[in-house]
Motif scaffolding. Structure first.
Motif, mmCIF file in Angstrom:
data_model
loop_
_atom_site.group_PDB
_atom_site.id
_atom_site.type_symbol
_atom_site.label_atom_id
_atom_site.label_comp_id
_atom_site.label_asym_id
_atom_site.label_seq_id
_atom_site.Cartn_x
_atom_site.Cartn_y
_atom_site.Cartn_z
ATOM 1 N N ALA A 74 0.847 -1.202 0.000
ATOM 2 C CA ALA A 74 0.000 0.000 0.000
ATOM 3 C C ALA A 74 0.875 1.242 0.000
ATOM 4 O O ALA A 74 0.469 2.281 0.516
ATOM 5 C CB ALA A 74 -0.914 -0.031 1.222
ATOM 6 N N ARG A 75 2.081 1.144 -0.593
ATOM 7 C CA ARG A 75 3.024 2.260 -0.464
ATOM 8 C C ARG A 75 3.172 3.079 -1.744
ATOM 9 O O ARG A 75 3.946 4.029 -1.787
ATOM 10 C CB ARG A 75 4.368 1.716 0.001
ATOM 11 N N GLY A 76 2.457 2.681 -2.796
ATOM 12 C CA GLY A 76 2.533 3.432 -4.058
ATOM 13 C C GLY A 76 1.214 4.143 -4.325
ATOM 14 O O GLY A 76 0.642 4.778 -3.430
ATOM 15 N N SER A 77 0.732 3.999 -5.582
ATOM 16 C CA SER A 77 -0.490 4.715 -5.995
ATOM 17 C C SER A 77 -1.633 3.791 -6.402
ATOM 18 O O SER A 77 -2.723 4.266 -6.673
ATOM 19 C CB SER A 77 -0.172 5.620 -7.197
ATOM 20 N N SER A 78 -1.390 2.483 -6.485
ATOM 21 C CA SER A 78 -2.407 1.606 -7.094
ATOM 22 C C SER A 78 -3.173 0.752 -6.095
ATOM 23 O O SER A 78 -3.913 -0.133 -6.499
ATOM 24 C CB SER A 78 -1.744 0.697 -8.139
ATOM 25 N N HIS A 79 -2.955 0.976 -4.781
ATOM 26 C CA HIS A 79 -3.626 0.142 -3.789
ATOM 27 C C HIS A 79 -5.019 0.712 -3.473
ATOM 28 O O HIS A 79 -5.408 1.751 -3.991
ATOM 29 C CB HIS A 79 -2.782 0.080 -2.514
ATOM 30 N N GLY A 80 -5.729 0.012 -2.586
ATOM 31 C CA GLY A 80 -7.083 0.458 -2.224
ATOM 32 C C GLY A 80 -8.098 -0.260 -3.096
ATOM 33 O O GLY A 80 -7.744 -0.896 -4.087
#
Ligand SMILES: Cc1cc2nc3c(=O)[nH]c(=O)nc-3n(C[C@H](O)[C@H](O)[C@H](O)COP(=O)(O)OP(=O)(O)OC[C@H]3O[C@@H](n4cnc5c(N)ncnc54)[C@H](O)[C@@H]3O)c2cc1C
Length: 396
Positions: free
Chosen positions: A48-54
């Motif tokens: 969950a440390r970039g932009s594509s999580h969630g």
């Protein structure tokens, strides 16, 4: 999750750096085209440390800029194909409202875009909007444009699905392996925390870390990583902002009190909580995202509290939950999809400026085509590095 398998050899047709949504789609398109492809990710997946999580992202056909509007029909088709091939539901149609004040310049630009063949078809005046979506009001005399194709993409599932398809197509995914250096050449060398790999072509899709990787290759891209707050707001009456209600996705544009825009989605990831966010954030170093400066983002959250208080009366006006995420913005908000000006077998996909998820299937295809030396399916002129002359100086 550990690396999928042992490397089949240190030499590949293609290496892709970054297993976010863009790198994963680029790798998938390369593997599907029969290229022996290695996808490298610095963190153990899922992360969950970039932009594509969630769990959710907005997808819409409505776009101000024609160059994105033209890509959206194919993007919808490719998402559908990914759903069919993996048997996973990735898209939920809810419709999308673009909310704004008649006469306000940015809303008028949206109105003009709506008049184009692929624009959102219907305009609702304030009374019609309030009748159809009573949860979104009372507000003022804002009108709305209705994009019936808009909806929610299930982001986590989508990322897993494309990575699964990549593997099924013969690709190798190695996570927990950080790229430390790139040595250009006809046969490139990519050094990681675990070894050295060689390939004829490289795609760099490293999100907020792209500048760090590309600076040693003489490229200074004007990419600004931003720490953004993903805010969730509690429904006063459970279920009142769910897609079943029906409550749509929305974007509020041209508001003087929220110049970068506010967007929201029906409740999805947490029962009883609705995601409403400001389309902006504070400059950050991606490795320091979870160590914000005191007071960081406070203004953005205060602005959202005022927005929720006046436009979403069925939500508690204080966020129940805040999660961090990263945008990587370019000065003009357009993506960078181009080859390195000096090393033509290095392709760069970066600067997705907080709106790249929905377009990832097409972005991946374009990165693959550029990497194979083919004419891209869409003009990549709006995405060229050349629009930032300062970026090139050191590279040439
Ligand atoms: C809160 C939020 C809401 C958003 N909402 C929407 C929306 O509604 N609709 C929409 O279309 N878009 C939306 N976006 C934008 C979209 O999510 C991003 O454009 C997209 O996820 C960017 O993907 P990426 O692959 O470029 O970056 P990332 O997902 O960050 O992937 C880059 C990957 O590269 C890896 N990496 C970096 N350096 C190295 C290295 N040295 N070695 C190995 N690996 C490395 C990173 O670890 C990372 O996994 C939103 C973004 C955020 C943050």
């Amino acid at each position: 999750m550990a690396a999928a398998s042992e490397p089949r050899g240190a030499c590949y047709d293609a290496i892709v750096i970054g297993a976010g949504i863009q790198g994963s789609f680029a790798a998938y398109h390369l593997a599907k085209r029969g290229r022996d492809t290695l996808l490298l990710e610095q963190f153990l997946l899922p992360h969950a440390r970039g932009s594509s999580h969630g769990q959710s992202r907005i997808i819409r056909s409505a776009y101000l800029q024609q160059h994105y509007a033209r890509m959206m029909p194919e993007s919808f088709r490719l998402w559908q194909r990914l759903e069919d091939r993996t048997g996973t539901r990735l898209y939920r149609r809810t419709g999308l409202l673009v909310l704004g004040a008649p006469g306000e310049p940015q809303f008028e630009r949206w109105r003009r875009a709506a008049a184009r063949p692929r624009g959102p078809a219907e305009e609702l005046d304030a009374a019609a909007r309030r009748r159809r979506f009573p949860g979104l009001g009372p507000g003022g005399d804002e009108a709305a444009l209705w994009d019936g194709a808009g909806g929610v993409l299930h982001a986590d599932r989508a990322l897993r699905a494309v990575q699964e398809l990549f593997r099924r197509s013969g690709g190798t995914l190695r996570d927990g392996e950080k790229v430390l250096g790139i040595e250009p050449g006809a046969l490139l060398a990519v050094s990681t925390s675990a070894g050295v790999y060689r390939a004829r072509r490289l795609v760099v899709a490293a999100g907020a870390w792209s500048s760090q990787l590309l600076a040693p290759l003489g490229l200074r891209l004007p990419l600004q990583p931003l720490r953004v707050h993903v805010c969730y707001w509690k429904e006063k009456v459970p279920g009142s902002y769910s897609a079943e209600r029906p409550f749509p996705c929305f974007m509020a544009v041209g508001l003087p009190q929220a110049p970068h825009g506010v967007y929201g989605l029906p409740s999805c990831e947490y029962p009883g909580l609705v995601k409403v966010c400001y389309h902006h954030g504070s400059p950050t170093d991606p490795d320091q995202r979870d160590r914000p400066a005191p007071g960081d983002g406070r203004r953005d959250v205060a602005l959202l509290c005022r927005f929720v208080g006046s436009y979403l009366p069925g939500l508690e006006p204080e966020p129940a939950l805040l999660e961090p995420c990263l945008y990587t913005n370019t000065p003009d908000g357009d993506f960078i999809l181009d080859r390195h000006p000096k090393h033509s077998n290095i392709i760069i996909g970066a600067g997705f400026s907080g709106h790249g998820f929905k377009l990832a299937p097409v972005v991946g295809k374009l990165l693959c085509e550029l990497s194979l030396g083919e004419e891209p399916s869409y003009s990549t002129a709006p995405f060229s590095i050349g629009r930032f002359p300062g970026a090139l100086r050191a590279a040439l």
